[in-house]
Design an enzyme around this catalytic site. Structure first.
Site, mmCIF file in Angstrom:
data_model
loop_
_atom_site.group_PDB
_atom_site.id
_atom_site.type_symbol
_atom_site.label_atom_id
_atom_site.label_comp_id
_atom_site.label_asym_id
_atom_site.label_seq_id
_atom_site.Cartn_x
_atom_site.Cartn_y
_atom_site.Cartn_z
ATOM 1 C CG LEU A 153 -24.903 15.809 40.258
ATOM 2 C CD1 LEU A 153 -24.008 15.043 39.293
ATOM 3 C CD2 LEU A 153 -24.154 16.090 41.553
ATOM 4 N N GLY A 154 -28.775 16.181 38.306
ATOM 5 C CA GLY A 154 -30.105 15.770 38.777
ATOM 6 C C GLY A 154 -30.180 14.254 38.804
ATOM 7 N NE ARG A 155 -35.761 13.084 37.775
ATOM 8 C CZ ARG A 155 -36.617 14.096 37.921
ATOM 9 N NH1 ARG A 155 -37.308 14.236 39.027
ATOM 10 N NH2 ARG A 155 -36.810 14.957 36.937
ATOM 11 C CB ILE A 156 -30.161 11.704 33.960
ATOM 12 C CG1 ILE A 156 -31.629 11.331 33.736
ATOM 13 C CG2 ILE A 156 -29.264 11.000 32.944
ATOM 14 C CD1 ILE A 156 -32.226 11.841 32.426
ATOM 15 C CB SER A 175 -26.763 21.744 39.072
ATOM 16 O OG SER A 175 -26.272 21.581 40.368
ATOM 17 N NE ARG A 176 -32.342 25.070 38.514
ATOM 18 C CZ ARG A 176 -33.596 24.768 38.225
ATOM 19 N NH1 ARG A 176 -34.346 25.652 37.604
ATOM 20 N NH2 ARG A 176 -34.108 23.604 38.548
ATOM 21 N NE ARG A 232 -36.001 17.888 25.554
ATOM 22 C CZ ARG A 232 -36.058 16.637 25.974
ATOM 23 N NH1 ARG A 232 -35.024 15.824 25.814
ATOM 24 N NH2 ARG A 232 -37.154 16.163 26.527
ATOM 25 C CG ASP A 256 -29.555 10.758 22.257
ATOM 26 O OD1 ASP A 256 -29.601 9.900 21.348
ATOM 27 O OD2 ASP A 256 -30.479 10.932 23.075
ATOM 28 C CD GLU A 261 -33.854 16.077 18.848
ATOM 29 O OE1 GLU A 261 -34.929 15.509 19.096
ATOM 30 O OE2 GLU A 261 -32.923 16.163 19.658
ATOM 31 C CG HIS A 279 -34.115 12.594 21.267
ATOM 32 N ND1 HIS A 279 -34.587 13.883 21.319
ATOM 33 C CD2 HIS A 279 -34.270 12.107 22.528
ATOM 34 C CE1 HIS A 279 -35.021 14.158 22.539
ATOM 35 N NE2 HIS A 279 -34.829 13.081 23.293
HETATM 36 P P1 NAP Z 1 -33.637 16.588 36.962
HETATM 37 O O1 NAP Z 1 -33.533 15.524 37.984
HETATM 38 O O2 NAP Z 1 -34.652 17.658 37.124
HETATM 39 O O3 NAP Z 1 -32.188 17.259 36.847
HETATM 40 C C1 NAP Z 1 -31.958 18.431 36.126
HETATM 41 C C2 NAP Z 1 -30.634 19.027 36.560
HETATM 42 O O4 NAP Z 1 -30.387 20.160 35.727
HETATM 43 C C3 NAP Z 1 -30.611 19.495 38.004
HETATM 44 O O5 NAP Z 1 -29.349 19.214 38.533
HETATM 45 C C4 NAP Z 1 -30.783 21.015 37.873
HETATM 46 O O6 NAP Z 1 -30.128 21.755 38.884
HETATM 47 C C5 NAP Z 1 -30.058 21.275 36.574
HETATM 48 N N1 NAP Z 1 -30.499 22.534 35.994
HETATM 49 C C6 NAP Z 1 -31.762 22.959 35.752
HETATM 50 N N2 NAP Z 1 -31.757 24.185 35.228
HETATM 51 C C7 NAP Z 1 -30.456 24.573 35.160
HETATM 52 C C8 NAP Z 1 -29.806 25.744 34.725
HETATM 53 N N3 NAP Z 1 -30.504 26.796 34.262
HETATM 54 N N4 NAP Z 1 -28.461 25.791 34.811
HETATM 55 C C9 NAP Z 1 -27.745 24.748 35.286
HETATM 56 N N5 NAP Z 1 -28.316 23.597 35.713
HETATM 57 C C10 NAP Z 1 -29.654 23.510 35.643
HETATM 58 O O7 NAP Z 1 -33.913 15.969 35.522
HETATM 59 P P2 NAP Z 1 -33.427 14.555 34.938
HETATM 60 O O8 NAP Z 1 -34.475 13.541 35.190
HETATM 61 O O9 NAP Z 1 -32.030 14.289 35.364
HETATM 62 O O10 NAP Z 1 -33.474 14.897 33.360
HETATM 63 C C11 NAP Z 1 -32.667 15.942 32.869
HETATM 64 C C12 NAP Z 1 -32.949 16.232 31.422
HETATM 65 O O11 NAP Z 1 -32.380 15.227 30.585
HETATM 66 C C13 NAP Z 1 -34.410 16.252 30.966
HETATM 67 O O12 NAP Z 1 -35.083 17.433 31.355
HETATM 68 C C14 NAP Z 1 -34.266 16.118 29.467
HETATM 69 O O13 NAP Z 1 -34.084 17.388 28.875
HETATM 70 C C15 NAP Z 1 -32.993 15.292 29.311
HETATM 71 N N6 NAP Z 1 -33.284 13.925 28.856
HETATM 72 C C16 NAP Z 1 -32.914 13.569 27.603
HETATM 73 C C17 NAP Z 1 -33.172 12.283 27.164
HETATM 74 C C18 NAP Z 1 -32.755 11.848 25.805
HETATM 75 O O14 NAP Z 1 -33.429 11.001 25.238
HETATM 76 N N7 NAP Z 1 -31.653 12.363 25.271
HETATM 77 C C19 NAP Z 1 -33.824 11.366 27.983
HETATM 78 C C20 NAP Z 1 -34.194 11.782 29.242
HETATM 79 C C21 NAP Z 1 -33.914 13.065 29.675
HETATM 80 P P3 NAP Z 1 -30.747 21.990 40.350
HETATM 81 O O15 NAP Z 1 -30.810 20.625 40.952
HETATM 82 O O16 NAP Z 1 -29.762 22.855 41.012
HETATM 83 O O17 NAP Z 1 -32.100 22.586 40.134
HETATM 84 C C1 8YV Z 2 -37.948 10.818 24.889
HETATM 85 C C2 8YV Z 2 -36.588 12.359 26.392
HETATM 86 O O1 8YV Z 2 -37.349 10.369 23.711
HETATM 87 O O2 8YV Z 2 -37.547 11.795 28.460
HETATM 88 C C3 8YV Z 2 -37.059 12.689 27.756
HETATM 89 O O3 8YV Z 2 -36.924 13.855 28.154
HETATM 90 O O4 8YV Z 2 -35.990 13.159 25.738
HETATM 91 C C4 8YV Z 2 -36.797 11.014 25.828
HETATM 92 O O5 8YV Z 2 -36.862 10.034 26.800
HETATM 93 C C5 8YV Z 2 -38.784 12.032 24.544
HETATM 94 O O6 8YV Z 2 -39.533 12.458 25.631
HETATM 95 C C6 8YV Z 2 -39.743 11.749 23.407
HETATM 96 O O7 8YV Z 2 -40.691 10.776 23.807
#
Ligand code: NAP
Ligand code: 8YV
Length: 318
Positions: A153-156, A175-176, A232, A256, A261, A279
């Site tokens: 439960l972070g930014r996204i 979440s942690r 991921r 996704d 990949e 993705h």
């Molecule tokens: P964020 O704000 O840092 O949020 C991450 C969340 O994951 C936090 O709630 C954190 O918990 C939790 N977390 C971290 N480590 C954990 C663990 N070991 N066990 C359980 N929960 C854990 O990051 P965000 O901006 O939301 O982005 C999250 C992730 O989405 C990125 O790192 C990336 O891998 C993925 N993403 C994918 C795409 C795509 O294209 N598919 C695009 C953007 C992002 P705490 O708050 O308790 O630390």
């Molecule tokens: C991108 C992502 O596709 O922001 C991330 O963590 O997974 C995606 O927004 C990736 O970083 C490749 O550019």
């Protein structure tokens, strides 16, 4: 003033290149025929690297760039970059948090609706002529008033929760740390899965979250459960997921991201109860523009005063 040398790993947009060439001499790693020879000859010349979440900074590049000062990554997830090791070397890592959160949350909605309402098979029913020949498409499942579990439960994750609230969902999360939010906290992914019908992974990747979603978690989600991965590929045990989808341990999935990949297992490609996207959760013109602008801003600010706008947590003390 002499331009600073920048090593580019992975693709960038024309808009990013046009903004950067004013300040940087850009060399593209993947344009080099002899990567090792090129890195040996030029690696020490680069104080700056531009990369993305897929390529990160490979070990050979990290080893060949002793004078590196900054890495600007086009994406929020940076599991492909050893941020702690770079921080120890005094190197700043910048990423693109926040500007893509809405888009990724929207992609979850797109996948959830597509899986629950069987968008792709229904589209096929309409196009193929089977509607005329065989009659109406069977009833599907509603997304209203579901129990939804969010892993991370972070930014996204927060944006996903807000959208689910609009569908009158009951929100659970793991979440942690526990947050001050009106949702139910679970200390484990398994407990969260057991409480819900729809489970979404949106944590970072890397060793700490490797196979956070395993066979036990999928069993806890249950035979009516739907699983979505926008985090991921490493976050789910892909073989366990395939087995759970094949034997009815869970009902369906929207994916996704994948373990290797751009390879996707053929077993997943054959499944009618699974929707796959390559993705693309942040991949709209508008969001990629905002991400690209932030990548550039980080590099230009570093050039001006040695700091970046959006450093990863491991580097914030630098
Ligand atoms: P964020 O704000 O840092 O949020 C991450 C969340 O994951 C936090 O709630 C954190 O918990 C939790 N977390 C971290 N480590 C954990 C663990 N070991 N066990 C359980 N929960 C854990 O990051 P965000 O901006 O939301 O982005 C999250 C992730 O989405 C990125 O790192 C990336 O891998 C993925 N993403 C994918 C795409 C795509 O294209 N598919 C695009 C953007 C992002 P705490 O708050 O308790 O630390
Ligand atoms: C991108 C992502 O596709 O922001 C991330 O963590 O997974 C995606 O927004 C990736 O970083 C490749 O550019």
């Amino acid at each position: 003033m002499a331009k600073v040398r920048l090593l580019q790993i992975g693709a960038i947009t024309d808009r990013m290149r046009e903004a950067l060439v004013e300040f940087f001499d850009i060399d593209v790693l993947f344009d080099q025929e002899d990567r090792t020879g090129f890195l040996t000859a030029n690696g020490a010349e680069y104080p700056a690297i531009l990369t993305n979440g897929h390529w990160g900074v490979p070990e050979d590049v990290a080893a060949a760039t002793p004078n590196l000062k900054v890495v600007s990554s086009y994406g929020v997830g940076y599991d492909a970059i050893d941020a702690e090791a770079f921080a120890e070397r005094g190197i700043l890592i910048a990423h693109t948090p926040g500007v893509l959160s809405d888009e990724v949350a929207n992609t979850f909605l797109m996948l959830w609706l597509a899986v629950s309402r069987e968008l792709i098979p229904a589209d096929d029913h309409a196009r193929s002529g089977r509607w005329e020949a065989e009659g109406n498409y069977p009833l599907t499942r509603s997304v209203m008033r579901r129990k939804v579990g969010i892993l991370g439960l972070g930014r996204i994750g927060e944006m996903i929760a807000a959208r689910c609230v609009a569908f009158d969902a009951e929100i659970h999360y793991h979440s942690r740390t526990e947050k001050k939010v009106p949702y139910t906290y679970h200390e484990t992914a398994e407990s969260c899965a057991a409480a819900v019908e729809v489970l979404v992974a949106i944590t970072p990747g890397g060793p700490e979250t490797k196979h956070l979603v395993n066979a036990d978690v999928l069993r806890a989600l249950g035979p009516d459960g739907l699983f979505f991965n926008l985090a991921r590929g490493s976050v789910v045990d892909e073989q366990a997921l395939i087995a759970a989808l094949e034997d009815g341990t869970i009902a369906g999935a929207g994916l996704d991201v994948f373990a290797e990949e751009p390879k996707i297992p053929d077993a997943l490609k054959r499944m009618k109860n699974v929707v796959l996207t390559p993705h693309v959760a942040s991949a709209t013109v508008e969001t990629r523009q905002a991400m690209g602008d932030l990548v550039v801003e980080n590099l230009v600010q570093w050039l001006n005063d040695g700091t970046v706008v959006t450093a990863v947590p491991e580097c914030r003390h630098l």
